[in-house]
Write a protein that holds these residues in place. Structure first.
Motif, PDB file in Angstrom:
ATOM      1  N   ALA A  90       0.823  -1.212   0.000  1.00  0.00           N
ATOM      2  CA  ALA A  90       0.000   0.000   0.000  1.00  0.00           C
ATOM      3  C   ALA A  90       0.854   1.259   0.000  1.00  0.00           C
ATOM      4  O   ALA A  90       0.521   2.255  -0.650  1.00  0.00           O
ATOM      5  CB  ALA A  90      -0.945  -0.003   1.203  1.00  0.00           C
ATOM      6  N   ALA A  91       1.975   1.215   0.707  1.00  0.00           N
ATOM      7  CA  ALA A  91       2.853   2.382   0.788  1.00  0.00           C
ATOM      8  C   ALA A  91       3.446   2.749  -0.572  1.00  0.00           C
ATOM      9  O   ALA A  91       3.810   3.901  -0.794  1.00  0.00           O
ATOM     10  CB  ALA A  91       3.974   2.126   1.795  1.00  0.00           C
ATOM     11  N   THR A  92       3.521   1.788  -1.485  1.00  0.00           N
ATOM     12  CA  THR A  92       4.063   2.069  -2.820  1.00  0.00           C
ATOM     13  C   THR A  92       3.015   2.683  -3.728  1.00  0.00           C
ATOM     14  O   THR A  92       3.351   3.181  -4.800  1.00  0.00           O
ATOM     15  CB  THR A  92       4.598   0.794  -3.498  1.00  0.00           C
ATOM     16  OG1 THR A  92       3.501  -0.069  -3.831  1.00  0.00           O
ATOM     17  CG2 THR A  92       5.612   0.086  -2.629  1.00  0.00           C
ATOM     18  N   GLY A  93       1.750   2.593  -3.339  1.00  0.00           N
ATOM     19  CA  GLY A  93       0.668   3.086  -4.187  1.00  0.00           C
ATOM     20  C   GLY A  93       0.263   2.098  -5.259  1.00  0.00           C
ATOM     21  O   GLY A  93      -0.540   2.408  -6.135  1.00  0.00           O
ATOM     22  N   ALA A  94       0.801   0.878  -5.194  1.00  0.00           N
ATOM     23  CA  ALA A  94       0.481  -0.151  -6.182  1.00  0.00           C
ATOM     24  C   ALA A  94      -0.977  -0.593  -6.043  1.00  0.00           C
ATOM     25  O   ALA A  94      -1.579  -0.461  -4.982  1.00  0.00           O
ATOM     26  CB  ALA A  94       1.407  -1.344  -6.015  1.00  0.00           C
ATOM     27  N   ASP A  95      -1.519  -1.122  -7.117  1.00  0.00           N
ATOM     28  CA  ASP A  95      -2.908  -1.578  -7.158  1.00  0.00           C
ATOM     29  C   ASP A  95      -2.984  -3.012  -6.645  1.00  0.00           C
ATOM     30  O   ASP A  95      -2.466  -3.937  -7.278  1.00  0.00           O
ATOM     31  CB  ASP A  95      -3.419  -1.493  -8.595  1.00  0.00           C
ATOM     32  CG  ASP A  95      -4.880  -1.877  -8.739  1.00  0.00           C
ATOM     33  OD1 ASP A  95      -5.526  -2.233  -7.735  1.00  0.00           O
ATOM     34  OD2 ASP A  95      -5.374  -1.821  -9.882  1.00  0.00           O
ATOM     35  N   THR A  96      -3.643  -3.226  -5.530  1.00  0.00           N
ATOM     36  CA  THR A  96      -3.740  -4.564  -4.956  1.00  0.00           C
ATOM     37  C   THR A  96      -4.520  -5.526  -5.850  1.00  0.00           C
ATOM     38  O   THR A  96      -4.387  -6.737  -5.721  1.00  0.00           O
ATOM     39  CB  THR A  96      -4.400  -4.529  -3.563  1.00  0.00           C
ATOM     40  OG1 THR A  96      -5.685  -3.919  -3.669  1.00  0.00           O
ATOM     41  CG2 THR A  96      -3.537  -3.767  -2.568  1.00  0.00           C
ATOM     42  N   GLU A 144      -1.495  -6.616  -8.392  1.00  0.00           N
ATOM     43  CA  GLU A 144      -0.234  -7.141  -7.853  1.00  0.00           C
ATOM     44  C   GLU A 144      -0.387  -8.621  -7.513  1.00  0.00           C
ATOM     45  O   GLU A 144      -1.459  -9.070  -7.110  1.00  0.00           O
ATOM     46  CB  GLU A 144       0.176  -6.363  -6.600  1.00  0.00           C
ATOM     47  CG  GLU A 144       0.610  -4.956  -6.879  1.00  0.00           C
ATOM     48  CD  GLU A 144       1.894  -4.882  -7.687  1.00  0.00           C
ATOM     49  OE1 GLU A 144       2.854  -5.606  -7.357  1.00  0.00           O
ATOM     50  OE2 GLU A 144       1.931  -4.097  -8.649  1.00  0.00           O
TER      51      GLU A 144
END
Length: 64
Positions: free
Chosen positions: A31-37, A40
């Motif tokens: 979440a801290a990377t801003g990636a889409d769960t 991923e």
């Protein structure tokens, strides 16, 4: 994990061999990377080769 009220989920292969564990801490890193769960892969964020202990082991063994 959320629906079960758990802070982790064990990742297994088709033969039920343990490959890793995905923890709420791993999800926080994601979440801290801003990636889409939704896109991923668990394999990219899980902790691999987790230590295992027997149910009869003292908690201190698990904490090492």
């Amino acid at each position: 994990m959320h629906d079960e009220g758990s802070g982790s989920i064990v990742v297994v292969d088709d033969g039920a061999a343990v490959l890793g564990i995905l923890t709420d801490r791993d999800v926080m890193r994601l979440a801290a990377t801003g990636a889409d769960t939704a896109t991923e892969r668990v394999a990219d964020w899980m902790s691999t080769n987790p230590k295992t202990v027997a149910p009869s082991s003292p908690v201190t063994e698990a904490l090492q």
